[in-house]
Scaffold this motif. Sequence first.
Motif, PDB file in Angstrom:
ATOM      1  N   MET A 270       2.458   7.306   7.629  1.00  0.00           N
ATOM      2  CA  MET A 270       1.065   7.279   8.511  1.00  0.00           C
ATOM      3  C   MET A 270       0.240   6.673   7.679  1.00  0.00           C
ATOM      4  O   MET A 270      -0.717   5.986   8.100  1.00  0.00           O
ATOM      5  CB  MET A 270       0.568   8.742   8.790  1.00  0.00           C
ATOM      6  N   GLY A 271       0.103   6.625   6.363  1.00  0.00           N
ATOM      7  CA  GLY A 271      -0.660   6.280   5.334  1.00  0.00           C
ATOM      8  C   GLY A 271      -0.572   4.895   5.355  1.00  0.00           C
ATOM      9  O   GLY A 271      -1.665   3.797   5.219  1.00  0.00           O
ATOM     10  N   ALA A 272       0.419   4.426   5.535  1.00  0.00           N
ATOM     11  CA  ALA A 272       0.871   2.966   5.446  1.00  0.00           C
ATOM     12  C   ALA A 272       0.221   2.233   6.677  1.00  0.00           C
ATOM     13  O   ALA A 272      -0.310   1.176   6.309  1.00  0.00           O
ATOM     14  CB  ALA A 272       2.523   2.563   5.812  1.00  0.00           C
ATOM     15  N   VAL A 273       0.150   2.950   7.916  1.00  0.00           N
ATOM     16  CA  VAL A 273      -0.672   2.141   9.058  1.00  0.00           C
ATOM     17  C   VAL A 273      -2.116   2.251   8.779  1.00  0.00           C
ATOM     18  O   VAL A 273      -2.789   1.198   9.105  1.00  0.00           O
ATOM     19  CB  VAL A 273      -0.133   2.739  10.342  1.00  0.00           C
ATOM     20  N   SER A 274      -2.280   3.451   8.204  1.00  0.00           N
ATOM     21  CA  SER A 274      -4.192   3.779   8.248  1.00  0.00           C
ATOM     22  C   SER A 274      -4.618   2.850   6.969  1.00  0.00           C
ATOM     23  O   SER A 274      -5.797   2.407   7.105  1.00  0.00           O
ATOM     24  CB  SER A 274      -4.232   5.276   7.956  1.00  0.00           C
ATOM     25  N   ASP A 275      -3.983   2.628   6.090  1.00  0.00           N
ATOM     26  CA  ASP A 275      -4.219   1.818   4.971  1.00  0.00           C
ATOM     27  C   ASP A 275      -4.647   0.319   5.600  1.00  0.00           C
ATOM     28  O   ASP A 275      -5.575  -0.247   5.044  1.00  0.00           O
ATOM     29  CB  ASP A 275      -3.451   1.728   3.829  1.00  0.00           C
ATOM     30  N   ILE A 276      -3.574  -0.212   6.407  1.00  0.00           N
ATOM     31  CA  ILE A 276      -4.041  -1.534   7.091  1.00  0.00           C
ATOM     32  C   ILE A 276      -5.098  -1.376   7.911  1.00  0.00           C
ATOM     33  O   ILE A 276      -6.022  -2.302   7.783  1.00  0.00           O
ATOM     34  CB  ILE A 276      -2.696  -1.903   7.623  1.00  0.00           C
ATOM     35  N   PHE A 277      -5.475  -0.455   8.727  1.00  0.00           N
ATOM     36  CA  PHE A 277      -6.331  -0.336   9.793  1.00  0.00           C
ATOM     37  C   PHE A 277      -7.816  -0.117   9.276  1.00  0.00           C
ATOM     38  O   PHE A 277      -8.554  -0.489   9.722  1.00  0.00           O
ATOM     39  CB  PHE A 277      -6.072   0.945  10.477  1.00  0.00           C
ATOM     40  N   ILE A 278      -7.829   0.876   8.080  1.00  0.00           N
ATOM     41  CA  ILE A 278      -8.930   1.228   7.538  1.00  0.00           C
ATOM     42  C   ILE A 278      -9.299   0.551   6.382  1.00  0.00           C
ATOM     43  O   ILE A 278     -10.508  -0.163   6.188  1.00  0.00           O
ATOM     44  CB  ILE A 278      -9.031   2.580   6.993  1.00  0.00           C
ATOM     45  N   MET A 279      -8.410  -0.016   5.513  1.00  0.00           N
ATOM     46  CA  MET A 279      -8.742  -0.594   4.081  1.00  0.00           C
ATOM     47  C   MET A 279      -8.010  -2.146   3.815  1.00  0.00           C
ATOM     48  O   MET A 279      -8.185  -2.832   2.909  1.00  0.00           O
ATOM     49  CB  MET A 279      -8.325   0.321   2.923  1.00  0.00           C
ATOM     50  N   SER A 280      -7.477  -2.534   5.033  1.00  0.00           N
ATOM     51  CA  SER A 280      -6.580  -3.713   4.915  1.00  0.00           C
ATOM     52  C   SER A 280      -5.558  -3.834   3.818  1.00  0.00           C
ATOM     53  O   SER A 280      -5.444  -4.945   3.182  1.00  0.00           O
ATOM     54  CB  SER A 280      -7.733  -4.906   4.908  1.00  0.00           C
ATOM     55  N   SER A 281      -5.079  -2.561   3.392  1.00  0.00           N
ATOM     56  CA  SER A 281      -4.393  -2.758   2.236  1.00  0.00           C
ATOM     57  C   SER A 281      -2.973  -2.665   2.903  1.00  0.00           C
ATOM     58  O   SER A 281      -2.632  -1.572   3.545  1.00  0.00           O
ATOM     59  CB  SER A 281      -4.593  -1.472   1.267  1.00  0.00           C
ATOM     60  N   TRP A 282      -2.050  -3.432   2.335  1.00  0.00           N
ATOM     61  CA  TRP A 282      -0.638  -3.356   2.821  1.00  0.00           C
ATOM     62  C   TRP A 282       0.327  -2.774   2.032  1.00  0.00           C
ATOM     63  O   TRP A 282       1.652  -2.687   2.162  1.00  0.00           O
ATOM     64  CB  TRP A 282      -0.032  -4.761   3.098  1.00  0.00           C
ATOM     65  N   ASP A 283       0.044  -2.222   0.847  1.00  0.00           N
ATOM     66  CA  ASP A 283       0.808  -1.663  -0.330  1.00  0.00           C
ATOM     67  C   ASP A 283       1.881  -0.422   0.323  1.00  0.00           C
ATOM     68  O   ASP A 283       2.964  -0.587   0.027  1.00  0.00           O
ATOM     69  CB  ASP A 283      -0.023  -1.071  -1.281  1.00  0.00           C
ATOM     70  N   ARG A 284       1.141   0.383   0.933  1.00  0.00           N
ATOM     71  CA  ARG A 284       2.155   1.721   1.409  1.00  0.00           C
ATOM     72  C   ARG A 284       2.848   1.024   2.651  1.00  0.00           C
ATOM     73  O   ARG A 284       3.960   1.580   2.519  1.00  0.00           O
ATOM     74  CB  ARG A 284       1.251   2.837   1.763  1.00  0.00           C
ATOM     75  N   LEU A 285       2.650   0.056   3.454  1.00  0.00           N
ATOM     76  CA  LEU A 285       3.595  -0.379   4.448  1.00  0.00           C
ATOM     77  C   LEU A 285       4.816  -1.223   3.599  1.00  0.00           C
ATOM     78  O   LEU A 285       5.916  -1.021   3.777  1.00  0.00           O
ATOM     79  CB  LEU A 285       3.030  -1.297   5.398  1.00  0.00           C
ATOM     80  N   ARG A 286       4.444  -1.784   2.472  1.00  0.00           N
ATOM     81  CA  ARG A 286       5.295  -2.528   1.575  1.00  0.00           C
ATOM     82  C   ARG A 286       6.374  -1.345   1.128  1.00  0.00           C
ATOM     83  O   ARG A 286       7.465  -1.785   0.964  1.00  0.00           O
ATOM     84  CB  ARG A 286       4.837  -3.507   0.470  1.00  0.00           C
TER      85      ARG A 286
END
Length: 373
Positions: free
Chosen positions: A36-52
């Motif tokens: 869930m954090g992987a998606v929210s990080d992209i949506f909120i902070m434009s960070s792809w680290d947890r999706l990676r």
Amino acid sequence: MEVVDIASLSKSVLWATFAITFALGVIMQKTGFCSMGAVSDIFIMSSWDRLRQWFLAIGVAILGFALMSYCGFIDPLKSIYTGNKLLWLSTLVGSVLFGFGMVLSSGCGSKTLVRIGGGNLKSIIVFLVLGLSAYMTMRGFLGILRINTLDTFFIAFNTPQDLPSLLSGPLGIARANLHLALGLVIGFAFIAFALAKKSFWTVENLIAGFGVGVAICAVWWVSGSLGYVAEDPNTLEEVYLVTNSGRMESLSFVAPYAYSLDWLMMYSDTSKILTVGIVAVLGMILGSAATALLTKSFRWESFRNTEDTANHLVGASLMGFGGVTALGCTVGQGLSGISTLALGSLLALPGFIFGAYLGLRYLQIRLAPNPCS
């Protein structure tokens, strides 16, 4: 023929599962691994680290599963993910509902266990509601509703639904060889995407991705090799010991919630036994709790207000129904299932991500100030 000590072997399977999931709880608590954090990080902070992190774990799991299958350590067609019936509507609806629900509940099934270990009281409520909802979807009135509606839409294949089985005939390649080839190509593709950005190469990110992926493979081996008995002395049939499905299993955190509650409530019933799924739940909580206590990050946390309570109750219910309907959660389908290259799992992955996006959009709208007020 050597007589197999079923009781002793079952204990070995359970202890091995506990050790793996205890370590996994430590890794997830320490690194913040969260789908869930992987998606929210992209949506909120434009960070792809947890999706990676998530995609690195997927790549490692696919590679490990393909290699174990090719070497004959496990039978890739003996899991619930590779049946010949693709329940496409159940998978799509269930994965989207699960993705939406995990946003409302502050995390998926695995994250809920990690948060319980860290002292989160909200996650205990999520655990109970998710478990009850999952049980009703498996064996209660929600199950009847699911079977008579969503499950009636399916595609029946002449082969198992994993990509190697579906493509080996048309391509004229032996299934085992094609599985290895596809596993290497797809697995390395996920890993390449994860490692493409140099800034991702931190100890925390690499431990999260590789650690979770290896844990998925390890439980596949424990269930499918260590716990496999070709001829049970009691039934004279092959058996996968202490699994709820009776087949080879890896990690999933929806149905095991229901089985855990059932085991606790019906403990005096000798037919209720500890299984891989139940022990995995316990291992995750204790591994997370040990880490939280040792790092002094253990904190009691409760609901902020009525809306926060309602969100978690609704989200847990959606995860319970959606996870069972989709045949797994972001770990069950999004890691264990996808490691088998099953078509249903490949269909569920974008469903989880889309559902999480919808959940985040919903919360964004709810939190946005009303210009007319």
